[in-house]
Design a protein around this motif. Structure first.
Motif, PDB file in Angstrom:
ATOM      1  N   ARG A   1       0.685  -1.231  -0.101  1.00 26.08           N
ATOM      2  CA  ARG A   1      -0.182   0.246  -0.301  1.00 26.08           C
ATOM      3  C   ARG A   1       0.765   1.279   0.063  1.00 26.08           C
ATOM      4  O   ARG A   1       0.357   1.961   0.165  1.00 26.08           O
ATOM      5  CB  ARG A   1      -0.848  -0.165   1.405  1.00 26.08           C
ATOM      6  N   CYS A   2       1.970   1.142  -0.727  1.00 25.05           N
ATOM      7  CA  CYS A   2       2.725   2.048  -0.348  1.00 25.05           C
ATOM      8  C   CYS A   2       3.834   2.659  -0.979  1.00 25.05           C
ATOM      9  O   CYS A   2       5.017   3.115  -1.794  1.00 25.05           O
ATOM     10  CB  CYS A   2       3.491   2.164   0.590  1.00 25.05           C
ATOM     11  N   SER A   3       3.025   2.248  -2.589  1.00 22.40           N
ATOM     12  CA  SER A   3       3.681   2.861  -3.691  1.00 22.40           C
ATOM     13  C   SER A   3       2.726   4.179  -4.643  1.00 22.40           C
ATOM     14  O   SER A   3       2.680   4.124  -5.600  1.00 22.40           O
ATOM     15  CB  SER A   3       3.581   1.701  -4.783  1.00 22.40           C
ATOM     16  N   LYS A   4       2.775   4.640  -3.857  1.00 19.81           N
ATOM     17  CA  LYS A   4       2.266   5.633  -4.435  1.00 19.81           C
ATOM     18  C   LYS A   4       3.202   6.756  -5.112  1.00 19.81           C
ATOM     19  O   LYS A   4       4.385   7.589  -4.552  1.00 19.81           O
ATOM     20  CB  LYS A   4       1.404   6.642  -3.373  1.00 19.81           C
TER      21      LYS A   4
ATOM     22  N   PHE B   1       8.376   6.472   0.438  1.00 17.23           N
ATOM     23  CA  PHE B   1       9.510   5.852  -0.003  1.00 17.23           C
ATOM     24  C   PHE B   1      10.105   5.474   1.652  1.00 17.23           C
ATOM     25  O   PHE B   1      11.060   4.223   1.538  1.00 17.23           O
ATOM     26  CB  PHE B   1       9.830   7.097  -0.570  1.00 17.23           C
ATOM     27  N   LEU B   2      10.165   6.797   2.130  1.00 13.51           N
ATOM     28  CA  LEU B   2      11.244   6.426   3.280  1.00 13.51           C
ATOM     29  C   LEU B   2      10.060   5.151   4.412  1.00 13.51           C
ATOM     30  O   LEU B   2      11.548   4.759   5.140  1.00 13.51           O
ATOM     31  CB  LEU B   2      10.936   7.696   4.335  1.00 13.51           C
ATOM     32  N   ALA B   3       9.144   5.175   4.536  1.00 12.91           N
ATOM     33  CA  ALA B   3       8.161   3.917   5.130  1.00 12.91           C
ATOM     34  C   ALA B   3       8.888   2.953   4.697  1.00 12.91           C
ATOM     35  O   ALA B   3       8.971   1.894   5.294  1.00 12.91           O
ATOM     36  CB  ALA B   3       7.238   3.456   5.533  1.00 12.91           C
ATOM     37  N   SER B   4       9.606   2.478   3.555  1.00 11.59           N
ATOM     38  CA  SER B   4       9.994   0.949   3.260  1.00 11.59           C
ATOM     39  C   SER B   4      11.272   0.940   3.811  1.00 11.59           C
ATOM     40  O   SER B   4      11.097  -0.293   4.117  1.00 11.59           O
ATOM     41  CB  SER B   4       9.146   1.592   1.939  1.00 11.59           C
ATOM     42  N   LEU B   5      11.405   1.832   3.827  1.00 12.40           N
ATOM     43  CA  LEU B   5      13.121   1.913   4.440  1.00 12.40           C
ATOM     44  C   LEU B   5      12.974   1.203   5.708  1.00 12.40           C
ATOM     45  O   LEU B   5      14.302   0.401   6.559  1.00 12.40           O
ATOM     46  CB  LEU B   5      13.883   2.958   4.236  1.00 12.40           C
TER      47      LEU B   5
ATOM     48  N   LEU C   1       8.812   7.765  -9.372  1.00 11.58           N
ATOM     49  CA  LEU C   1       9.649   8.906  -7.877  1.00 11.58           C
ATOM     50  C   LEU C   1       8.324   8.489  -7.071  1.00 11.58           C
ATOM     51  O   LEU C   1       6.788   8.744  -7.485  1.00 11.58           O
ATOM     52  CB  LEU C   1       9.876  10.258  -8.276  1.00 11.58           C
ATOM     53  N   LEU C   2       8.222   8.012  -5.678  1.00  9.91           N
ATOM     54  CA  LEU C   2       7.050   7.974  -4.951  1.00  9.91           C
ATOM     55  C   LEU C   2       7.444   9.111  -3.920  1.00  9.91           C
ATOM     56  O   LEU C   2       7.940   9.540  -3.664  1.00  9.91           O
ATOM     57  CB  LEU C   2       7.631   6.833  -4.464  1.00  9.91           C
ATOM     58  N   SER C   3       6.217   8.939  -3.419  1.00  8.54           N
ATOM     59  CA  SER C   3       5.758  10.334  -2.287  1.00  8.54           C
ATOM     60  C   SER C   3       6.683   9.679  -1.335  1.00  8.54           C
ATOM     61  O   SER C   3       6.966   8.507  -1.069  1.00  8.54           O
ATOM     62  CB  SER C   3       4.256  10.238  -2.060  1.00  8.54           C
ATOM     63  N   ALA C   4       7.130  10.802  -0.735  1.00 11.09           N
ATOM     64  CA  ALA C   4       9.065  10.506   0.160  1.00 11.09           C
ATOM     65  C   ALA C   4       8.417  10.133   1.394  1.00 11.09           C
ATOM     66  O   ALA C   4       8.692   9.203   1.986  1.00 11.09           O
ATOM     67  CB  ALA C   4       8.849  12.287   1.219  1.00 11.09           C
TER      68      ALA C   4
END
Ligand code: HBI
Ligand code: FE
Length: 437
Positions: A140-143, A264-268, A258-261
């Protein structure tokens, strides 16, 4: 808290016509509309709208005096032209029920043309933000955010090249289909794409000794020795993951641009690096306005093979979970200046640690030269520094080492307020939260 309904315009008009001052306050009570009711007499946060047919200076002074006399604390106050006439004033306050009634009573006495006094429960600032709690939630984090699209942006080197646009879309659509647990599909790269890869790979090689940090060089060497990165062929993501898994547990996951910050950061936080799968346009091999596979593989992968840089990236990710928009912006900026464009000092020389530099011939030379400004990396300062995203940076931050950057970042983390702390469980790849008291 019982909150009374907001006056309708009609109701306000009626009040305006029929009543003045003290009476209004009584009328509101007489109607059985409760101004405010709390279970106890403790302090409550609320917003109040006060309307008057009077002019700003008089009305404002009266409000402030009334609230102050009744010991109501004002956190924020603003005015706007009234819906009916005169002025509406909105104030966010903190008081007990008794203090509030007293303030209203003062105000009605002082101010004859008061037409409404409406109390609302204040909206909490701490809106709970959803965030992934298990690695599978990253589905759900691919915006994506649109910026530098070759379809619409003439600055993109692929602008107007239908074949390139179609290829990029094909790869992005395929990446979007990826779900947690799927095996990453191999991509059949074209000869043009392999040639672009080779051109960048070889040209950057010239700068490795002189411009890149030892962590990068050492890891690149291992990647080359193990045949994961070679100049002739674009590697497959699955093979890169096998390597990263044994080095730091990081894994690449296909994404479509390019994902929303925030995403993108959540996946890290889960040691997942969302990776684009398309390549830059072959006519512009040494520069790309957007992240592409060459940037990810030649810039990020050798750095994610380093335990300290991996930890630093995960730390930034963990700090981002459930953070306010303002803090996301700060973390994205720190990430930008250290993981993408960071420098460090080695043997008295400036060397790149950031992937944006490690994968860009021109900017790598520029960053280590005397042209731009260089400042010591300090997360507090770095987090609020404006950056350039469509030209070379005029300013770079320099860390003593990755170790030093990590230590500073961890100190900085403790100053970022969040009503909970997060714990990452690497065995289940999930997040636990503990409410701060
Ligand atoms: N999305 N796919 C992708 N790759 C990045 O490197 C990236 C991103 N979104 C935001 C971002 N980087 C950074 O600029 C920071 O905002 C986190
Ligand atoms: Fe990047």
């Amino acid at each position: 808290i019982g909150v009374r309904r907001q006056n309708t315009i009609q109701h306000r008009k009626q009040l305006n016509d029929q009543m003045r001052g003290q009476k209004i306050f009584q009328q509101l009570n007489d109607e059985g509309i409760e101004l405010i009711f709390a279970a106890n007499e403790g302090c409550i946060e609320f917003s109040v709208i006060m309307s008057s047919t009077d002019t700003l200076p008089n009305f404002f002074t009266d409000i402030i005096n009334s609230l102050k006399s009744a010991n109501v604390q004002i956190a924020h106050i603003e005015s706007r032209p009234g819906k009916v006439a005169g002025l509406d004033v909105l104030a966010d306050c903190r008081a007990t029920k008794r203090e509030l009634i007293e303030a209203a009573s003062f105000l009605t006495k002082l101010h004859n043309s008061l037409t409404a006094f409406s109390v609302f429960k204040k909206k909490s600032n701490e809106v709970e933000v959803w965030f992934p709690r298990h690695i599978s939630d990253l589905d759900r984090c691919s915006k994506c955010i649109t910026k530098y699209e070759p379809t619409t942006d003439p600055r993109h080197p692929g602008h107007g090249d239908e074949e390139y646009i179609a290829r990029r879309k094909f790869l992005n659509d395929q990446a979007l289909e990826f779900q947690f647990g799927d095996e990453i599909e191999n991509v059949d790269y074209t000869e043009t794409e392999h040639a672009t890869w080779k051109a960048v790979y070889e040209k950057l090689g010239d700068l490795h000794e002189s411009h890149t940090c030892s962590v990068y060089r050492d890891n690149l060497k291992v990647l080359q020795e193990e045949g994961v990165l070679t100049s002739d062929r674009i590697p497959q993501m699955r093979d890169v993951n096998k390597f990263l898994q044994k080095r730091t547990g990081f894994e690449l996951r296909p994404c479509s641009g390019l994902l929303s910050a925030r995403d993108f950061l959540a996946s890290l936080a889960f040691r997942v690096f969302q990776t684009t799968t398309y390549l830059r346009h072959h006519k512009s091999p040494h520069h790309s306005p957007e992240p592409d596979l060459i940037h990810e593989l030649l810039g990020h992968v050798p750095m994610f093979s380093d335990p300290l840089l991996a930890q630093m990236s995960q730390d930034i990710g963990l700090m981002s979970l459930g953070a306010s928009d303002e803090n996301i912006e700060k973390l994205a900026t720190v990430y930008w200046f250290i993981v993408e464009f960071g420098l460090c000092k080695e043997d008295g020389k400036l060397k790149a640690i950031g992937a944006g530099l490690l994968s860009a011939y021109g900017e790598l030379i520029h960053a280590c030269s005397n042209t731009p400004e260089h400042r010591d990396f300090d997360p507090v300062v770095t987090a609020v520094q404006k950056y350039e995203d469509d030209d070379y940076q005029p300013l770079y931050f320099v860390a003593d080492s990755i170790h030093d950057a990590l230590a500073k970042l961890r100190k900085y983390a403790s100053t970022m307020d969040r009503p909970f702390s997060v714990i990452y469980d690497p065995f289940t790849k999930s997040i636990e939260t503990i409410k701060s008291s």
